[in-house]
Scaffold this motif. Structure first.
Motif, short mmCIF file in Angstrom:
data_model
loop_
_atom_site.label_atom_id
_atom_site.label_comp_id
_atom_site.label_asym_id
_atom_site.label_seq_id
_atom_site.Cartn_x
_atom_site.Cartn_y
_atom_site.Cartn_z
N VAL A 38 0.83 -1.21 0.00
CA VAL A 38 0.00 0.00 0.00
C VAL A 38 0.86 1.26 0.00
N ILE A 39 2.08 1.18 0.51
CA ILE A 39 2.96 2.35 0.57
C ILE A 39 3.29 2.83 -0.84
N SER A 40 3.81 1.93 -1.66
CA SER A 40 4.16 2.32 -3.03
C SER A 40 2.93 2.66 -3.85
N ASP A 41 1.82 1.97 -3.57
CA ASP A 41 0.58 2.26 -4.30
C ASP A 41 0.13 3.70 -4.07
N LYS A 42 0.19 4.15 -2.81
CA LYS A 42 -0.27 5.50 -2.50
C LYS A 42 0.72 6.57 -2.94
N LEU A 43 2.02 6.31 -2.74
CA LEU A 43 3.03 7.33 -3.06
C LEU A 43 3.28 7.45 -4.56
N SER A 44 2.84 6.48 -5.33
CA SER A 44 3.07 6.52 -6.78
C SER A 44 2.30 7.65 -7.46
N HIS A 45 1.30 8.20 -6.75
CA HIS A 45 0.45 9.24 -7.35
C HIS A 45 0.95 10.65 -7.06
N ILE A 46 2.01 10.79 -6.26
CA ILE A 46 2.51 12.13 -5.92
C ILE A 46 4.02 12.17 -6.06
N GLU A 47 4.55 13.40 -6.11
CA GLU A 47 6.00 13.60 -6.15
C GLU A 47 6.56 13.50 -4.73
N THR A 48 7.66 12.79 -4.57
CA THR A 48 8.27 12.64 -3.24
C THR A 48 9.78 12.87 -3.31
N LEU A 49 10.36 13.12 -2.15
CA LEU A 49 11.81 13.21 -2.00
C LEU A 49 12.20 12.41 -0.77
N PRO A 50 13.38 11.76 -0.81
CA PRO A 50 13.84 11.06 0.41
C PRO A 50 14.14 12.08 1.50
N LEU A 51 13.95 11.68 2.74
CA LEU A 51 14.12 12.58 3.88
C LEU A 51 15.51 13.22 3.90
N LYS A 52 16.52 12.49 3.44
CA LYS A 52 17.88 13.06 3.44
C LYS A 52 18.00 14.26 2.51
N LYS A 53 17.11 14.36 1.52
CA LYS A 53 17.15 15.47 0.58
C LYS A 53 16.46 16.72 1.12
N VAL A 54 15.62 16.55 2.15
CA VAL A 54 14.89 17.70 2.68
C VAL A 54 15.42 18.11 4.05
N SER A 55 16.52 17.49 4.50
CA SER A 55 17.07 17.78 5.82
C SER A 55 18.51 18.24 5.71
N VAL A 56 18.98 18.94 6.74
CA VAL A 56 20.38 19.37 6.79
C VAL A 56 21.19 18.47 7.72
N LYS A 57 20.47 17.72 8.59
CA LYS A 57 21.18 16.85 9.52
C LYS A 57 20.25 15.77 10.05
N ILE A 58 20.73 14.54 10.06
CA ILE A 58 20.01 13.41 10.65
C ILE A 58 20.97 12.72 11.61
N PHE A 59 20.60 12.60 12.87
CA PHE A 59 21.56 12.12 13.86
C PHE A 59 20.84 11.48 15.05
N SER A 60 21.61 10.76 15.86
CA SER A 60 21.11 10.22 17.12
C SER A 60 22.19 10.42 18.18
N GLY A 61 21.85 10.09 19.44
CA GLY A 61 22.78 10.34 20.52
C GLY A 61 23.39 9.07 21.09
N GLN A 194 10.34 8.44 2.12
CA GLN A 194 9.86 9.33 1.07
C GLN A 194 8.88 10.36 1.64
N ILE A 195 9.17 11.64 1.39
CA ILE A 195 8.38 12.75 1.91
C ILE A 195 7.64 13.42 0.75
N PRO A 196 6.34 13.68 0.88
CA PRO A 196 5.58 14.36 -0.17
C PRO A 196 6.19 15.72 -0.51
N GLN A 197 6.39 15.96 -1.79
CA GLN A 197 6.98 17.22 -2.25
C GLN A 197 5.85 18.18 -2.62
N ILE A 198 5.39 18.94 -1.65
CA ILE A 198 4.32 19.90 -1.89
C ILE A 198 4.78 21.28 -1.43
N THR A 199 4.10 22.32 -1.88
CA THR A 199 4.53 23.68 -1.58
C THR A 199 4.42 23.97 -0.08
#
Length: 479
Positions: A38-61, A194-199
């Protein structure tokens, strides 16, 4: 070459075929379960970007050694946020968090400092998939069970948070976790979400819509809390009991006691300064619990080796099955085998009272009552009380015991050892409680039941508002 097909009698949810060309990174069967299609079925209808492309830093402690020099108090330290510390509504109770020293915060943990607006995702353990935002100006840090994401300006943190709270977002996180003894998701997998690419304008519309629903939800919850908070005042008022105003001044905290009052008993001031006598100043005479009970029985212990690992057994009621309002809950259960080794008294019947005899000092004495018959056992941390209905109404006794717990009677009279507190059977049996006529007990119990039902309906309404909001948000995003 003809494609191989599985026999039709196989359960397709458990046995399935994945083409080699479909493998992406992981090869464990769980990741490719059909329910995740269902994930690919739903996301196939919209533009998405991987989270790493919309973030400046991803980290843990990391987590410093427990009890070591890395920890301090709130006044001198930095909040050390764990997944249990933040709520879905982005609320943190800083009074219950741990605190690390500033030298640790600025030294070995400098790379995991979080800022206001950072997205938080639990990536290890029982809370895996829990999502929130750090919305505070205070400096803070995180442990290794949390992934923090600092987003680029064109993405609103609240939008990503809401997206991951939807059924689709939770399905994505559920797919990523490994179904092992201690479930986990790594940072690379978080980066691939994958993050929805919307305005940004559309993101704000989604955020505004959702937070309006959150306000409605919180209003319902506040109304429910007000009703539940009114129960104790109503109960004490009907009994003619007025508790004195709490006074923590030095003059009130220093007192004397006659030797005859402590001979053979406890010597600590807390036990001598309990306010149980205040509950015996009302309209009605008191009786000891043993005078209104037919039977007392403590349950039995059951270690891991005695338990069954699925829900095919019999639930054993433990302190974690009793919430702060004295209601039985079944979200986290321990199951014991179904066999003939139990006696009839090992089970719980309707109107049996379940007294939590061992817990932390804060929670010892919380009490539940069974109102719908089901097959249940109970642990050695629970004492079952069977009430003599010719003398007392079980619901009334349940309410009185919970009032004692909330007003710290058991906190004061319990015995403490090794970070545990207990109320022994002899002490419980001798505990005095005010006993009105049966008619009055029933009147009190019925009125309070009505208040609890009203509160429960408001809580259900709040949950329904939130669940519908998540569905509406998903529709707004996917179109």
């Amino acid at each position: 070459m003809e494609q191989y097909k599985l026999p039709s009698h196989n359960n397709s949810d458990k046995v399935f075929i994945v083409n080699r060309s479909e493998l992406e990174g992981r090869i464990d069967p769980y990741f490719f379960k059909k329910e995740f299609d269902v994930i690919s079925d739903k996301l196939s209808h919209i533009e998405t970007l991987p989270l790493k492309k919309v973030s400046v830093k991803i980290f843990s402690g990391i987590t410093p050694l427990s009890g070591g020099d890395s920890y301090t108090d709130r006044e001198n330290g930095i909040a050390f946020i764990r997944s249990g510390d933040y709520s879905e509504d982005n609320i943190i109770d800083f009074s219950s968090t741990n605190y690390i020293t500033t030298s640790v915060h600025n030294g070995i943990m400098s790379s995991s400092k979080i800022k206001k607006g950072d997205l938080l995702i639990a990536i290890v353990g029982a809370t895996i998939g829990k999502v929130g935002i750090y919305n505070y100006d205070e400096e803070a840090n995180i442990n290794q069970a949390i992934c923090a994401i600092r987003l680029k300006e064109q993405f609103i943190p609240e939008f990503i948070h809401i997206y991951l709270l939807t059924a689709l977002g939770q399905k994505i996180l559920d797919r990523l976790k490994r179904p092992v003894a201690r479930a986990n998701i790594n940072l690379e997998e978080i980066s691939s979400i994958q993050i929805p690419q919307i305005t940004r304008t559309r993101q704000k519309e989604v955020v505004d819509f959702y937070y309006n629903k959150i306000d409605l939800k919180q209003q319902k919850e506040a109304e429910a809390k007000a009703l539940l908070d009114s129960i104790d005042n109503y109960l004490l008022g009907e009994l003619g009991i007025t508790l004195p105003e709490k006074d923590d001044s030095l003059q009130k905290r220093v007192f004397t006691a006659q030797f005859s009052e402590i001979g053979g008993g406890r010597l600590d001031p807390l036990s001598l300064k309990n306010n149980i006598s205040d509950f015996l100043t009302g309209k009605y005479k008191e009786k000891k619990i043993k005078e209104i009970a037919l039977n007392f029985k403590s349950g039995f212990g059951a270690g891991k080796q005695d338990q069954v690992l699925d829900d095919s057994g019999i639930i054993q009621i433990r302190p974690t099955n009793i919430d702060e309002q004295g209601t039985l809950k079944f979200d986290k259960n321990v199951y014991l085998p179904v066999d003939n080794s139990y006696n009839g008294s090992d089970f719980i019947n309707v109107d049996d009272i379940l007294f939590n005899n061992t817990n932390s000092q804060e929670w010892v004495g919380k009490t539940a009552i069974l109102k719908e018959q089901q097959q249940l056992l109970f642990s050695n941390h629970i004492t079952k009380i069977v009430v003599n209905k010719e003398v007392a109404v079980p619901d009334y006794i349940w309410l009185i015991l919970n009032s004692y717990q909330k007003n710290k009677i058991f906190y004061s009279i319990c015995t403490n050892w090794n970070n545990q507190s207990g109320v022994g059977l002899d002490l419980l049996r001798s505990l005095p409680i005010p006993i009105p006529p049966l008619e009055k007990q029933n009147e009190i119990a019925q009125h309070i039941q009505s208040l609890r039902e009203q509160a429960k309906q408001l809580q259900n309404d709040a949950k329904a508002i939130l669940e519908q909001a998540k569905k509406d948000v998903e529709q707004m995003i996917l179109g």
